[in-house]
Design an enzyme around this catalytic site. Structure first.
Site, PDB file in Angstrom:
ATOM      1  N   ASP A 311       0.837  -1.105   0.016  1.00  0.00           N
ATOM      2  CA  ASP A 311      -0.011  -0.110   0.089  1.00  0.00           C
ATOM      3  C   ASP A 311       0.778   1.315  -0.168  1.00  0.00           C
ATOM      4  O   ASP A 311       2.046   1.131   0.671  1.00  0.00           O
ATOM      5  CB  ASP A 311      -0.835  -0.084   1.370  1.00  0.00           C
ATOM      6  CG  ASP A 311      -1.732   1.259   1.421  1.00  0.00           C
ATOM      7  OD1 ASP A 311      -2.767   1.241   0.378  1.00  0.00           O
ATOM      8  OD2 ASP A 311      -1.685   2.002   2.274  1.00  0.00           O
ATOM      9  N   GLU A 354       1.168  -0.564  -5.146  1.00  0.00           N
ATOM     10  CA  GLU A 354       0.055   0.613  -5.303  1.00  0.00           C
ATOM     11  C   GLU A 354       0.686   1.823  -5.182  1.00  0.00           C
ATOM     12  O   GLU A 354       1.045   2.360  -4.421  1.00  0.00           O
ATOM     13  CB  GLU A 354      -0.709   0.616  -4.168  1.00  0.00           C
ATOM     14  CG  GLU A 354      -2.154   0.955  -4.233  1.00  0.00           C
ATOM     15  CD  GLU A 354      -2.095   2.488  -3.836  1.00  0.00           C
ATOM     16  OE1 GLU A 354      -2.785   3.403  -4.393  1.00  0.00           O
ATOM     17  OE2 GLU A 354      -1.736   2.498  -2.647  1.00  0.00           O
TER      18      GLU A 354
END
Length: 645
Positions: A311, A354
Site C-alpha cells: 500500500d 500500489e
C-alpha cells in the site's frame, strides 16, 4: 543448546540491530517453550529508551510487580521468562519511560489479540495446523507468472457477506461461502484488504496496531490458515494487502512505544501523516527494517500467502508532506531490500506496488537499478478510463486520447489494471453508477468498460460487488447487495462477468504477452469522430484476436475493419448479446476476410458494430490447422449460440 532456545544469541541481536534479522518473530513476542520436559513462556521486546519493562497480564491481575524484564543489551532488548505455560493469557507490556510515564502497550510481535475495542495481546502458539496445499505450492513453482491469466477479486472480509444477525462471517465460514463463489466466476486470486489487528473498523485494516496479529474480528490465526489452505486446494491464490509505510497512533500500539519515537521518524514533518492521521515508519532505522521485512516473511511462512499488494508506495518513495518533491532515499533502499529478501525466500511471490507516481523501473529487478517489484497498479490507466467513461458519449470524441494514451507506456512496467475499493467509495459512486445515460445504457457501458479492460494489456483486479452491477457504492459496514441478483439486468450482468472471464482465460492472446510490445497492435486508433477503437492481441504462437470497441450508442452495419490475416473470423464474445442484457446486435455468421487493403492491412472484414459494445473475433482454423481430436477449439459465447436458435 538449551540456552540458545531461551536466550537471544549475540548473532541474532547483531542482525536485528543491523537491520538484517528477518525472522524476528522467532525471538520477539511471546513464545511457549518446552525444554527438558519443562514448559516456560518467554517474552521479548525492543524498547530502547525504557527505564523499566514489566509484564501486566490476567495471570498477575495486571500488576507487573514481580514480573520485571531483564535488559539483555545496551540497545534496549528486554526479556522475561515465566516458568509456566501461558498459552491463552492476556497481556501487555508495562513500560516505564525516562520522563516518568507508565505506558501499557500491546506486544508488537503478538500473534493474536483481543477483539476490539479491547486491546490486550494474547499468547497464542501458531504451530499445530496441518496444511494440505502441497500440490498448489508445487504448481506455483512451475507457474509462469507473467504469461498466465490473472483476474484478482479484491475483498473486504467484513462486508462481503454477513450472518442473519448482522455479525461477521468467520474465516472458516468465509471459506465455505467465498471459494465456491470465486470458482464459479473464474477468478484466479483473492486479494484481502489488510487483516492485521486494527482498532477501527472503518479504517479497513489500513491503520494497524498488530502487524503479526491476525485480526480477531473473524476468528483465530488457525482459522485464517484454514481459509488460505482451502483456497490453495481449490487453485486460488491469496494476496494480502500490506501497509509498511505508516501505522495507527492509538495509545496501545507502536506510537511512542517507550515514550520516544521508536518506530516512527523523530522529525514531525516526516513523522506525521496528516492525510490519514497516522505515523510514518522510520525506514532509516535498521531495527524497523528488521521488523517490517520479518513481518512479510512471517505471512509467507505461517500463512502461505502468495503475494503482497504493498500500500501507498508513493508515501515511501517520497518524503511525506513534500508533495512528491523530496525523494526519500531511505524509502527507496528499504523497498529494494524488501523485494530482494522476499524473492530469496520465494521467487514466485507476487510483489505488487500500489504506486501513483511516475517513478521509473518500479518493476525492474534491483540489480538493474529497479525497485524490484514484479507488478505495479496502473493508476494512470484507471483514472483516464473512468474519466473518459463518465463523459457523455457525445463528448467522448474530445477526450479520445484518454483511451489511447495508456498504450504509450503500457510496456514500461509490468502492470495490473485496477478498479479497486478506492474507486467505489466516499461519494465516487459504483462502477455502474459512474456510467452516464439511462438504465440500459449504464449496463451496456459497464459491459463495454469491463471488456475493454480485459482486452487491454495487463493483469486485472476488480473490487467485490462489480459483478452484481451494484448501483450503490461500497458500504463498508454492510454486506454486498446480494438481492440484486433477483433482478433481470443484474443477473445478466453477473452472467456476463462469468462469460468474460471464461473467454479471457481460454484465449492466450489476451494474457500471454501482457508485458511485451509484441502482444498488442492497433488496427485503428484514430477514429475520433465515431469513438471506435480496434486492435489486435497476440499470443506467443497461433492466431491473434481482433477486438473492436464502440464507445457511443450508435449501431453500424457493414463496418469495415482491417484484419491481420486472410481467412474466416468468428465472433467469440459480443457484449450486446441479448442474454447479457444487450440489444442483440451481434455477428451470427462467420465473417470472411476480403482480399482488399484497409487500415494499412492487406485484408478486411465487414461486420456489425453494436451500441456501447465490444466484439472479440478469432480466426477460424482450417481443418489441417485443428488440433487434438480434429475439432476446432472455438468457444463462442453461450448466449449468442442460444440467440441463434
Amino acid at each position: 543448546m538449551i540456552l540458545d532456545l531461551i536466550h537471544p544469541t549475540e548473532y541474532q541481536l547483531h542482525l536485528f540491530h543491523e537491520g538484517n534479522f528477518f525472522e524476528c518473530y522467532r525471538l520477539f513476542g511471546a513464545h511457549v517453550l518446552t525444554i527438558d520436559e519443562k514448559t516456560c513462556t518467554r517474552f521479548c521486546v525492543w524498547a530502547p529508551n525504557a527505564t523499566k519493562v514489566s509484564l501486566a497480564s490476567d495471570v498477575n491481575n495486571w500488576n507487573g510487580s514481580g514480573y520485571e524484564f531483564k535488559k539483555v543489551n545496551d540497545e534496549g532488548v528486554w526479556m522475561l521468562i515465566v516458568e509456566q505455560d501461558l498459552t491463552g493469557c492476556l497481556y501487555k507490556y508495562e513500560i516505564h519511560t525516562s520522563t516518568g510515564e507508565v505506558l501499557l502497550k500491546s506486544d508488537p510481535y503478538a500473534f493474536f489479540s483481543e477483539e476490539r475495542p479491547k486491546t490486550a495481546s494474547i499468547c497464542y502458539p501458531l504451530d499445530g495446523f496441518q496444511w494440505n496445499d502441497q500440490k498448489w505450492l508445487q504448481k506455483k513453482e512451475k507457474n509462469k507468472v507473467y504469461s498466465s491469466p490473472t483476474v484478482i477479486y479484491e475483498m473486504h472480509v467484513g462486508s462481503w457477506k454477513k450472518k442473519e444477525d448482522g455479525s461477521f462471517l468467520t474465516y472458516r465460514e468465509l471459506a465455505d461461502e467465498v471459494i465456491p463463489y470465486v470458482l464459479d466466476h473464474g477468478f484466479t486470486h483473492i486479494e484481502l484488504l489488510p487483516l492485521v489487528e486494527h482498532p477501527l473498523d472503518i479504517s479497513w485494516g489500513y491503520q494497524g496496531t498488530g502487524y503479526f496479529s491476525v485480526t480477531s474480528r473473524y476468528g483465530t490465526p488457525h482459522d485464517l490458515m484454514y481459509f488460505i489452505d482451502q483456497c490453495h486446494q481449490n487453485h486460488i491464490g491469496v494476496i494480502m494487502d500490506w501497509v509498511p509505510g505508516h501505522f495507527c497512533k492509538d495509545a496501545h500500539g507502536l506510537h511512542r512505544f517507550d515514550g520516544s519515537w521508536v518506530y516512527e521518524y523523530e522529525t514531525e514533518i516526516d513523522r506525521e501523516n496528516y492525510t490519514w492521521g497516522t505515523a510514518n515508519f522510520d525506514l532509516s532505522k535498521t531495527e524497523v527494517q528488521s521488523f517490517l521485512i520479518s513481518n512479510a516473511l512471517f505471512w509467507m511462512e505461517y500463512f502461505h500467502v502468495d503475494g503482497f499488494r504493498v500500500d501507498a508506495v508513493s508515501n515511501i518513495i517520497y518524503w511525506p508532506n513534500s508533495d512528491g518533491q523530496r525523494v526519500n532515499e531511505f524509502g527507496i533502499a528499504f523497498l529494494k531490500k524488501l523485494n530482494q529478501i522476499v524473492y530469496q525466500y520465494d521467487s514466485n511471490l507476487l510483489m505488487i506496488a500500489e504506486d501513483s507516481t511516475d517513478w521509473p523501473q518500479v518493476t525492474s529487478p534491483t540489480h538493474y537499478g529497479g525497485l524490484g517489484f514484479n507488478y505495479k497498479w496502473n493508476m494512470g490507466w484507471m483514472n483516464d478510463m473512468l474519466s473518459y467513461m463518465e463523459k457523455g458519449s457525445n463528448e467522448r470524441s474530445q477526450f479520445h486520447d484518454k483511451v489511447s494514451f495508456s498504450l504509450l507506456y503500457a510496456f514500461s512496467e509490468n502492470y495490473i489494471l485496477p478498479f479497486s475499493h478506492d474507486e467505489v467509495v466516499h461519494g465516487k459512486k459504483s462502477l455502474l453508477d459512474k456510467m452516464p445515460g439511462d438504465y440500459w445504457q449504464k449496463f451496456a457501458q459497464l459491459r463495454l468498460l469491463l471488456t475493454y479492460m480485459f482486452g487491454h494489456p495487463g493483469k486485472k483486479l476488480l473490487f467485490m460487488g462489480f459483478e452484481l452491477g451494484q448501483f450503490s457504492e461500497w458500504k463498508d459496514e454492510e454486506e454486498l447487495d446480494w438481492h440484486l441478483l433477483d433482478y433481470e439486468m443484474h443477473g445478466k450482468m453477473n452472467l456476463f462477468v462469468k462469460e468474460l472471464i471464461k473467454v479471457y482465460k481460454r484465449n492466450k492472446p489476451l494474457y500471454e504477452l501482457d508485458h511485451l510490445h509484441e502482444g498488442f497492435e492497433w488496427i485503428d486508433v484514430n477514429n475520433r469522430d465515431q469513438s471506435i477503437f480496434s486492435f489486435v492481441r497476440k499470443g506467443e504462437e497461433g492466431d491473434p484476436l481482433v477486438i473492436v470497441c464502440n464507445f457511443t450508442e450508435k449501431t453500424y452495419e457493414d463496418y469495415k475493419i482491417g484484419v491481420p490475416k486472410e481467412g474466416t473470423y468468428r465472433e467469440i464474445l459480443n457484449t450486446d448479446a441479448v442474454d447479457f442484457g444487450g440489444s442483440g446486435v451481434i455477428n451470427k455468421k462467420p465473417l470472411e476476410a476480403i482480399d482488399e487493403e484497409f487500415h494499412g492491412r492487406e485484408h478486411h472484414i465487414m461486420m456489425r458494430i453494436p451500441p456501447f459494445g465490444v466484439s472479440i473475433l478469432r480466426p477460424v482454423k482450417h481443418r489441417k490447422e485443428r488440433k487434438g481430436n480434429g475439432k476446432e477449439e472455438v468457444r463462442s459465447y453461450a448466449v449468442s449460440r442460444r440467440a441463434r436458435k
